[in-house]
Design a protein around this motif. Structure first.
Motif, PDB file in Angstrom:
ATOM      1  N   MET A  78      64.967  26.793  57.930  1.00  0.00           N
ATOM      2  CA  MET A  78      65.187  27.248  59.290  1.00  0.00           C
ATOM      3  C   MET A  78      66.276  26.396  59.930  1.00  0.00           C
ATOM      4  O   MET A  78      66.279  25.170  59.799  1.00  0.00           O
ATOM      5  N   ALA A  79      67.241  27.032  60.585  1.00  0.00           N
ATOM      6  CA  ALA A  79      68.363  26.310  61.176  1.00  0.00           C
ATOM      7  C   ALA A  79      67.891  25.407  62.298  1.00  0.00           C
ATOM      8  O   ALA A  79      66.897  25.681  62.970  1.00  0.00           O
ATOM      9  N   GLY A  80      68.658  24.316  62.485  1.00  0.00           N
ATOM     10  CA  GLY A  80      68.317  23.375  63.536  1.00  0.00           C
ATOM     11  C   GLY A  80      68.904  23.799  64.875  1.00  0.00           C
ATOM     12  O   GLY A  80      69.526  24.860  65.003  1.00  0.00           O
ATOM     13  N   THR A  81      68.731  22.961  65.866  1.00  0.00           N
ATOM     14  CA  THR A  81      69.240  23.201  67.212  1.00  0.00           C
ATOM     15  C   THR A  81      70.504  22.389  67.433  1.00  0.00           C
ATOM     16  O   THR A  81      70.558  21.211  67.075  1.00  0.00           O
ATOM     17  N   THR A  82      71.528  22.985  68.016  1.00  0.00           N
ATOM     18  CA  THR A  82      72.751  22.268  68.337  1.00  0.00           C
ATOM     19  C   THR A  82      72.635  21.685  69.735  1.00  0.00           C
ATOM     20  O   THR A  82      72.418  22.405  70.702  1.00  0.00           O
ATOM     21  N   HIS A  83      72.764  20.380  69.819  1.00  0.00           N
ATOM     22  CA  HIS A  83      72.643  19.679  71.098  1.00  0.00           C
ATOM     23  C   HIS A  83      74.014  19.158  71.514  1.00  0.00           C
ATOM     24  O   HIS A  83      74.675  18.430  70.761  1.00  0.00           O
ATOM     25  N   ASP A  84      74.462  19.526  72.703  1.00  0.00           N
ATOM     26  CA  ASP A  84      75.724  19.024  73.246  1.00  0.00           C
ATOM     27  C   ASP A  84      75.462  17.695  73.944  1.00  0.00           C
ATOM     28  O   ASP A  84      74.687  17.629  74.901  1.00  0.00           O
ATOM     29  N   VAL A  85      76.112  16.652  73.466  1.00  0.00           N
ATOM     30  CA  VAL A  85      75.880  15.312  73.997  1.00  0.00           C
ATOM     31  C   VAL A  85      76.373  15.206  75.445  1.00  0.00           C
ATOM     32  O   VAL A  85      77.478  15.630  75.774  1.00  0.00           O
ATOM     33  N   GLN A  86      75.504  14.645  76.283  1.00  0.00           N
ATOM     34  CA  GLN A  86      75.843  14.383  77.680  1.00  0.00           C
ATOM     35  C   GLN A  86      76.095  12.888  77.870  1.00  0.00           C
ATOM     36  O   GLN A  86      75.711  12.064  77.033  1.00  0.00           O
ATOM     37  N   ALA A  87      76.757  12.528  78.961  1.00  0.00           N
ATOM     38  CA  ALA A  87      77.009  11.119  79.251  1.00  0.00           C
ATOM     39  C   ALA A  87      75.691  10.353  79.276  1.00  0.00           C
ATOM     40  O   ALA A  87      74.717  10.792  79.869  1.00  0.00           O
ATOM     41  N   GLY A  88      75.667   9.213  78.627  1.00  0.00           N
ATOM     42  CA  GLY A  88      74.474   8.375  78.617  1.00  0.00           C
ATOM     43  C   GLY A  88      73.509   8.655  77.482  1.00  0.00           C
ATOM     44  O   GLY A  88      72.453   8.031  77.407  1.00  0.00           O
ATOM     45  N   GLU A  89      73.858   9.599  76.603  1.00  0.00           N
ATOM     46  CA  GLU A  89      72.968   9.916  75.485  1.00  0.00           C
ATOM     47  C   GLU A  89      73.459   9.268  74.194  1.00  0.00           C
ATOM     48  O   GLU A  89      74.651   9.084  73.978  1.00  0.00           O
ATOM     49  N   CYS A  90      72.501   8.947  73.342  1.00  0.00           N
ATOM     50  CA  CYS A  90      72.797   8.493  71.989  1.00  0.00           C
ATOM     51  C   CYS A  90      71.805   9.183  71.060  1.00  0.00           C
ATOM     52  O   CYS A  90      70.941   9.930  71.512  1.00  0.00           O
ATOM     53  N   ILE A  91      71.922   8.941  69.778  1.00  0.00           N
ATOM     54  CA  ILE A  91      71.040   9.623  68.816  1.00  0.00           C
ATOM     55  C   ILE A  91      69.571   9.314  69.096  1.00  0.00           C
ATOM     56  O   ILE A  91      68.709  10.199  69.017  1.00  0.00           O
ATOM     57  N   ALA A  92      69.263   8.080  69.454  1.00  0.00           N
ATOM     58  CA  ALA A  92      67.865   7.709  69.692  1.00  0.00           C
ATOM     59  C   ALA A  92      67.259   8.485  70.854  1.00  0.00           C
ATOM     60  O   ALA A  92      66.136   8.995  70.757  1.00  0.00           O
ATOM     61  N   THR A  93      67.991   8.595  71.967  1.00  0.00           N
ATOM     62  CA  THR A  93      67.440   9.307  73.127  1.00  0.00           C
ATOM     63  C   THR A  93      67.375  10.804  72.864  1.00  0.00           C
ATOM     64  O   THR A  93      66.454  11.479  73.323  1.00  0.00           O
ATOM     65  N   ILE A  94      68.349  11.334  72.140  1.00  0.00           N
ATOM     66  CA  ILE A  94      68.331  12.762  71.806  1.00  0.00           C
ATOM     67  C   ILE A  94      67.145  13.075  70.903  1.00  0.00           C
ATOM     68  O   ILE A  94      66.396  14.029  71.136  1.00  0.00           O
ATOM     69  N   ALA A  95      66.960  12.262  69.864  1.00  0.00           N
ATOM     70  CA  ALA A  95      65.851  12.473  68.936  1.00  0.00           C
ATOM     71  C   ALA A  95      64.509  12.394  69.660  1.00  0.00           C
ATOM     72  O   ALA A  95      63.591  13.185  69.385  1.00  0.00           O
ATOM     73  N   ALA A  96      64.398  11.452  70.610  1.00  0.00           N
ATOM     74  CA  ALA A  96      63.142  11.302  71.355  1.00  0.00           C
ATOM     75  C   ALA A  96      62.832  12.553  72.166  1.00  0.00           C
ATOM     76  O   ALA A  96      61.666  12.934  72.310  1.00  0.00           O
ATOM     77  N   LYS A  97      63.858  13.202  72.703  1.00  0.00           N
ATOM     78  CA  LYS A  97      63.654  14.419  73.495  1.00  0.00           C
ATOM     79  C   LYS A  97      63.046  15.530  72.642  1.00  0.00           C
ATOM     80  O   LYS A  97      62.296  16.373  73.140  1.00  0.00           O
ATOM     81  N   TYR A  98      63.394  15.539  71.358  1.00  0.00           N
ATOM     82  CA  TYR A  98      62.908  16.589  70.461  1.00  0.00           C
ATOM     83  C   TYR A  98      61.700  16.136  69.633  1.00  0.00           C
ATOM     84  O   TYR A  98      61.224  16.867  68.764  1.00  0.00           O
ATOM     85  N   GLY A  99      61.235  14.918  69.893  1.00  0.00           N
ATOM     86  CA  GLY A  99      60.056  14.420  69.196  1.00  0.00           C
ATOM     87  C   GLY A  99      60.278  14.102  67.736  1.00  0.00           C
ATOM     88  O   GLY A  99      59.368  14.252  66.912  1.00  0.00           O
ATOM     89  N   LEU A 100      61.493  13.620  67.409  1.00  0.00           N
ATOM     90  CA  LEU A 100      61.826  13.304  66.023  1.00  0.00           C
ATOM     91  C   LEU A 100      62.263  11.851  65.891  1.00  0.00           C
ATOM     92  O   LEU A 100      62.792  11.267  66.839  1.00  0.00           O
ATOM     93  N   PRO A 101      62.086  11.241  64.710  1.00  0.00           N
ATOM     94  CA  PRO A 101      62.638   9.908  64.474  1.00  0.00           C
ATOM     95  C   PRO A 101      64.167   9.984  64.502  1.00  0.00           C
ATOM     96  O   PRO A 101      64.756  10.967  64.051  1.00  0.00           O
ATOM     97  N   TRP A 102      64.814   8.935  65.014  1.00  0.00           N
ATOM     98  CA  TRP A 102      66.262   8.998  65.159  1.00  0.00           C
ATOM     99  C   TRP A 102      66.969   9.119  63.812  1.00  0.00           C
ATOM    100  O   TRP A 102      68.011   9.775  63.699  1.00  0.00           O
ATOM    101  N   LYS A 103      66.398   8.493  62.759  1.00  0.00           N
ATOM    102  CA  LYS A 103      67.039   8.577  61.444  1.00  0.00           C
ATOM    103  C   LYS A 103      67.009   9.998  60.895  1.00  0.00           C
ATOM    104  O   LYS A 103      67.930  10.416  60.185  1.00  0.00           O
ATOM    105  N   THR A 104      65.968  10.752  61.225  1.00  0.00           N
ATOM    106  CA  THR A 104      65.883  12.140  60.773  1.00  0.00           C
ATOM    107  C   THR A 104      67.039  12.955  61.322  1.00  0.00           C
ATOM    108  O   THR A 104      67.630  13.790  60.620  1.00  0.00           O
ATOM    109  N   VAL A 105      67.384  12.696  62.582  1.00  0.00           N
ATOM    110  CA  VAL A 105      68.492  13.419  63.216  1.00  0.00           C
ATOM    111  C   VAL A 105      69.829  12.898  62.708  1.00  0.00           C
ATOM    112  O   VAL A 105      70.703  13.671  62.285  1.00  0.00           O
ATOM    113  N   TRP A 106      70.018  11.599  62.734  1.00  0.00           N
ATOM    114  CA  TRP A 106      71.304  11.000  62.361  1.00  0.00           C
ATOM    115  C   TRP A 106      71.671  11.281  60.904  1.00  0.00           C
ATOM    116  O   TRP A 106      72.835  11.538  60.578  1.00  0.00           O
ATOM    117  N   GLU A 107      70.679  11.260  60.017  1.00  0.00           N
ATOM    118  CA  GLU A 107      70.945  11.416  58.594  1.00  0.00           C
ATOM    119  C   GLU A 107      70.865  12.857  58.111  1.00  0.00           C
ATOM    120  O   GLU A 107      71.002  13.125  56.918  1.00  0.00           O
TER     121      GLU A 107
END
Length: 210
Positions: A1-30
């Motif tokens: 199943m395809a993932g969701t495309t997230h447009d980065v906003q000012a003040g966001e990093c991979i850790a905060t984005i991953a937290a919003k979706y309830g995922l570990p940051w390494k899962t998103v980054w890698e």
């Protein structure tokens, strides 16, 4: 199943984005879909507004339970490691006691011989407060706010944190920013041009550490 495309906003990093979706940051980054982003940005904590991050669909984990009974589930908040280098002017603040307040958490420690500070904070926190009790100084930390070093706003933030730029980062190469770049170039004994060229970026990355 395809993932969701997230447009980065000012003040966001991979850790905060991953937290919003309830995922570990390494899962998103890698995630394989983010290979181009990893090549471009190198560091998961330094993104620019407009970057696109693919957030994989979470994979539910089965948790066998017995019916007819109450059960307790504990959700662990993911933490990320924060690195800071504390200086007075250009000299490191060695062995300096510090406190960090982040949400309900309070962390304490002492900087290393080179002025470095390392702490683990909840990944979903965007702000923290750093206190240096011996100096009676308090600083507000905007976690994830640092933009890539090849952007003007990224340069302004680093120069401001080094005490060379007084204004708030705007992303515009104005007179104040040019003056700050010249001051940095003089301090690092490189050609004083006021231009934010590759040599200046490399020197700033070395001094700032990111």
């Amino acid at each position: 199943m395809a993932g969701t495309t997230h447009d980065v906003q000012a003040g966001e990093c991979i850790a905060t984005i991953a937290a919003k979706y309830g995922l570990p940051w390494k899962t998103v980054w890698e995630a394989p879909e983010n290979a181009a982003l990893r090549k471009l940005r190198k560091d998961p904590n330094v993104l620019a507004p407009g970057d696109k991050v693919t957030v994989p669909q979470p994979k539910p984990k089965p948790s066998p339970i017995e019916t007819g009974k109450s059960h307790r589930f504990v959700v662990k908040r993911e933490k990320v490691r924060v690195y800071l280098k504390l200086t007075a002017g250009q000299e490191p603040l060695a062995n300096e006691p510090w406190e960090i307040e982040c949400g309900e958490r309070k962390l304490e420690g002492t900087t290393g011989d080179d002025g470095t500070l390392e702490a683990e904070v909840p990944a979903d926190q965007a702000e923290a407060v750093l206190k240096l009790p011996n100096r009676r100084q308090t600083y507000k930390l905007a976690l994830g706010e640092l933009e890539p070093i090849d952007t003007i706003r990224g340069a302004q933030t680093r120069l401001k944190n080094l005490g060379l730029h007084a204004d708030e980062p705007s992303g515009t190469l104005d007179e104040a920013t040019t003056a700050a770049i010249e001051a940095f170039q003089r301090a690092e004994k490189i050609s004083v041009t006021g231009k934010y060229d590759a040599t200046t970026q490399k020197a700033l990355a070395k001094v700032y550490g990111l």
